[in-house]
Motif scaffolding. Sequence first.
Motif, PDB file in Angstrom:
ATOM      1  N   ALA A  59      -6.434  -9.269   6.341  1.00 13.54           N
ATOM      2  CA  ALA A  59      -5.391  -8.675   7.168  1.00 13.54           C
ATOM      3  C   ALA A  59      -5.852  -7.065   6.282  1.00 13.54           C
ATOM      4  O   ALA A  59      -6.032  -6.780   4.926  1.00 13.54           O
ATOM      5  CB  ALA A  59      -3.604  -8.923   6.619  1.00 13.54           C
ATOM      6  N   PRO A  60      -5.401  -5.646   6.931  1.00  5.68           N
ATOM      7  CA  PRO A  60      -5.104  -4.749   6.561  1.00  5.68           C
ATOM      8  C   PRO A  60      -4.463  -4.338   5.767  1.00  5.68           C
ATOM      9  O   PRO A  60      -3.042  -4.749   5.364  1.00  5.68           O
ATOM     10  CB  PRO A  60      -5.762  -3.464   8.028  1.00  5.68           C
ATOM     11  N   ALA A  61      -4.796  -3.556   4.390  1.00  3.82           N
ATOM     12  CA  ALA A  61      -3.534  -3.511   3.183  1.00  3.82           C
ATOM     13  C   ALA A  61      -3.731  -1.391   3.554  1.00  3.82           C
ATOM     14  O   ALA A  61      -4.361  -0.781   3.628  1.00  3.82           O
ATOM     15  CB  ALA A  61      -4.293  -3.783   2.148  1.00  3.82           C
ATOM     16  N   VAL A  62      -2.436  -0.895   3.352  1.00  2.00           N
ATOM     17  CA  VAL A  62      -2.159   0.217   3.786  1.00  2.00           C
ATOM     18  C   VAL A  62      -1.380   1.097   2.336  1.00  2.00           C
ATOM     19  O   VAL A  62      -0.471  -0.045   1.941  1.00  2.00           O
ATOM     20  CB  VAL A  62      -1.667   1.349   5.137  1.00  2.00           C
ATOM     21  N   ALA A  63      -2.178   1.973   1.879  1.00  2.00           N
ATOM     22  CA  ALA A  63      -1.272   2.446   1.172  1.00  2.00           C
ATOM     23  C   ALA A  63      -0.355   4.219   1.827  1.00  2.00           C
ATOM     24  O   ALA A  63      -1.310   4.324   2.557  1.00  2.00           O
ATOM     25  CB  ALA A  63      -2.051   3.575  -0.117  1.00  2.00           C
ATOM     26  N   LEU A  64       0.704   4.982   1.116  1.00  2.00           N
ATOM     27  CA  LEU A  64       1.104   6.272   1.898  1.00  2.00           C
ATOM     28  C   LEU A  64       1.548   6.548   0.906  1.00  2.00           C
ATOM     29  O   LEU A  64       1.909   6.952  -0.538  1.00  2.00           O
ATOM     30  CB  LEU A  64       2.025   5.471   2.569  1.00  2.00           C
ATOM     31  N   PHE A  65       0.529   7.648   0.384  1.00  2.00           N
ATOM     32  CA  PHE A  65       0.961   8.788  -0.426  1.00  2.00           C
ATOM     33  C   PHE A  65       1.445  10.270   0.192  1.00  2.00           C
ATOM     34  O   PHE A  65       1.381  10.785   1.500  1.00  2.00           O
ATOM     35  CB  PHE A  65      -0.077   9.288  -1.007  1.00  2.00           C
ATOM     36  N   LYS A  66       2.903  10.717  -0.008  1.00  2.00           N
ATOM     37  CA  LYS A  66       3.994  11.873   0.528  1.00  2.00           C
ATOM     38  C   LYS A  66       3.738  12.273  -0.473  1.00  2.00           C
ATOM     39  O   LYS A  66       4.665  12.181  -1.872  1.00  2.00           O
ATOM     40  CB  LYS A  66       5.630  11.093   0.714  1.00  2.00           C
ATOM     41  N   THR A  67       3.631  14.095   0.038  1.00  7.03           N
ATOM     42  CA  THR A  67       3.812  14.868  -0.862  1.00  7.03           C
ATOM     43  C   THR A  67       4.810  16.252  -0.419  1.00  7.03           C
ATOM     44  O   THR A  67       4.995  16.143   1.041  1.00  7.03           O
ATOM     45  CB  THR A  67       2.175  15.588  -1.825  1.00  7.03           C
ATOM     46  N   ARG A  68       4.977  17.155  -1.272  1.00  6.18           N
ATOM     47  CA  ARG A  68       6.241  17.875  -0.582  1.00  6.18           C
ATOM     48  C   ARG A  68       5.636  19.454  -2.065  1.00  6.18           C
ATOM     49  O   ARG A  68       5.463  19.221  -2.901  1.00  6.18           O
ATOM     50  CB  ARG A  68       7.552  17.735  -1.197  1.00  6.18           C
ATOM     51  N   LEU A  78       0.054  10.885   3.817  1.00  5.72           N
ATOM     52  CA  LEU A  78      -1.487  10.173   3.798  1.00  5.72           C
ATOM     53  C   LEU A  78      -1.454   9.047   3.498  1.00  5.72           C
ATOM     54  O   LEU A  78      -0.893   8.341   2.527  1.00  5.72           O
ATOM     55  CB  LEU A  78      -2.257  11.003   1.989  1.00  5.72           C
ATOM     56  N   VAL A  79      -2.072   8.243   4.460  1.00  2.00           N
ATOM     57  CA  VAL A  79      -2.477   7.002   4.331  1.00  2.00           C
ATOM     58  C   VAL A  79      -3.614   6.460   4.592  1.00  2.00           C
ATOM     59  O   VAL A  79      -5.040   6.956   4.968  1.00  2.00           O
ATOM     60  CB  VAL A  79      -2.261   6.511   6.016  1.00  2.00           C
ATOM     61  N   VAL A  80      -3.909   5.992   3.349  1.00  2.00           N
ATOM     62  CA  VAL A  80      -5.573   4.889   3.610  1.00  2.00           C
ATOM     63  C   VAL A  80      -5.419   4.236   3.444  1.00  2.00           C
ATOM     64  O   VAL A  80      -4.580   2.666   3.073  1.00  2.00           O
ATOM     65  CB  VAL A  80      -5.598   5.645   1.365  1.00  2.00           C
ATOM     66  N   ASN A  81      -6.600   3.317   3.995  1.00  2.00           N
ATOM     67  CA  ASN A  81      -7.263   2.420   4.373  1.00  2.00           C
ATOM     68  C   ASN A  81      -7.287   1.089   3.174  1.00  2.00           C
ATOM     69  O   ASN A  81      -9.026   1.814   2.633  1.00  2.00           O
ATOM     70  CB  ASN A  81      -7.660   1.625   5.422  1.00  2.00           C
ATOM     71  N   GLU A  91       2.069  -2.667   5.668  1.00  2.00           N
ATOM     72  CA  GLU A  91       2.487  -1.756   6.249  1.00  2.00           C
ATOM     73  C   GLU A  91       3.491  -1.120   4.496  1.00  2.00           C
ATOM     74  O   GLU A  91       3.185  -2.348   3.949  1.00  2.00           O
ATOM     75  CB  GLU A  91       3.993  -2.555   6.791  1.00  2.00           C
ATOM     76  N   VAL A  92       3.679  -0.144   4.495  1.00  2.00           N
ATOM     77  CA  VAL A  92       4.365   0.719   3.486  1.00  2.00           C
ATOM     78  C   VAL A  92       5.129   1.878   3.861  1.00  2.00           C
ATOM     79  O   VAL A  92       5.200   2.365   4.520  1.00  2.00           O
ATOM     80  CB  VAL A  92       3.089   1.308   2.381  1.00  2.00           C
ATOM     81  N   TRP A  93       5.915   2.116   2.511  1.00  2.00           N
ATOM     82  CA  TRP A  93       6.707   2.944   2.255  1.00  2.00           C
ATOM     83  C   TRP A  93       6.739   4.201   1.157  1.00  2.00           C
ATOM     84  O   TRP A  93       6.149   3.525   0.515  1.00  2.00           O
ATOM     85  CB  TRP A  93       8.990   2.285   2.620  1.00  2.00           C
ATOM     86  N   ASP A  94       7.066   5.418   1.447  1.00  2.00           N
ATOM     87  CA  ASP A  94       7.344   6.179  -0.135  1.00  2.00           C
ATOM     88  C   ASP A  94       8.124   7.182   0.223  1.00  2.00           C
ATOM     89  O   ASP A  94       8.750   7.620   2.043  1.00  2.00           O
ATOM     90  CB  ASP A  94       5.946   7.172   0.018  1.00  2.00           C
ATOM     91  N   ALA A  95       9.147   7.163  -0.435  1.00  2.00           N
ATOM     92  CA  ALA A  95      10.110   8.718  -0.656  1.00  2.00           C
ATOM     93  C   ALA A  95      10.424   9.973  -0.953  1.00  2.00           C
ATOM     94  O   ALA A  95       8.983   9.634  -2.196  1.00  2.00           O
ATOM     95  CB  ALA A  95      11.340   7.657  -0.637  1.00  2.00           C
TER      96      ALA A  95
END
Length: 185
Positions: A30-39, A55-58, A144-148
């Motif tokens: 299964a794919p694995a994703v990371a999500l990095f959210k910056t401001r 930024l989404v990373v496989n 799936e991944v969430w980032d706040a």
Amino acid sequence: MGNSGYALGGSACGTAEAAGSDGFAVSGLAPAVALFKTRVPASPQPGDIVTYTLLVVNTSPSATIDALMLTDTLPGLLTYVSETHPGGLTHTNPSGALHVWSGALTLLPGATATVTVDATAACAGGLVSNTAFASGTGPGGTGEVWDANAFVLPAPGALAVSVVAPAQVAAGQVFNVTLTATNTG
């Protein structure tokens, strides 16, 4: 997956036969994703343009993502201005604050995709909490991944004004008025 074999042999002393099998399971990784959210800026002020970078990373060592979905819901103290996204994704805005990017975007292991969203900070103070979601699908399933990301938007500055003047003046009388304005922000 299964594998089986059969052997038959003969000699002057007779015949012999043997059969055997083995098996093993094959499953897609299964794919694995990371999500990095910056401001930017780090501490926005009322009226500033706030730029979020998603930024989404496989992160899978071997699974390729062949479909990507990314969502970001802008909170009430931010007003959408514009966005950018890579080819292969389509941006939709199905309801006021919800923004969705989806499509057949291929991300090989270690590859990235970047989406940016620009919004204007309101001329009001309060907590601005923004959460993004990413989902990557490949032959072996979905990751799936969430980032706040949150910050406190300060209340805009205000002016306090005071006036000092005589209570009464006579016609033709010269008088002074003192006006003081103070920036309280």
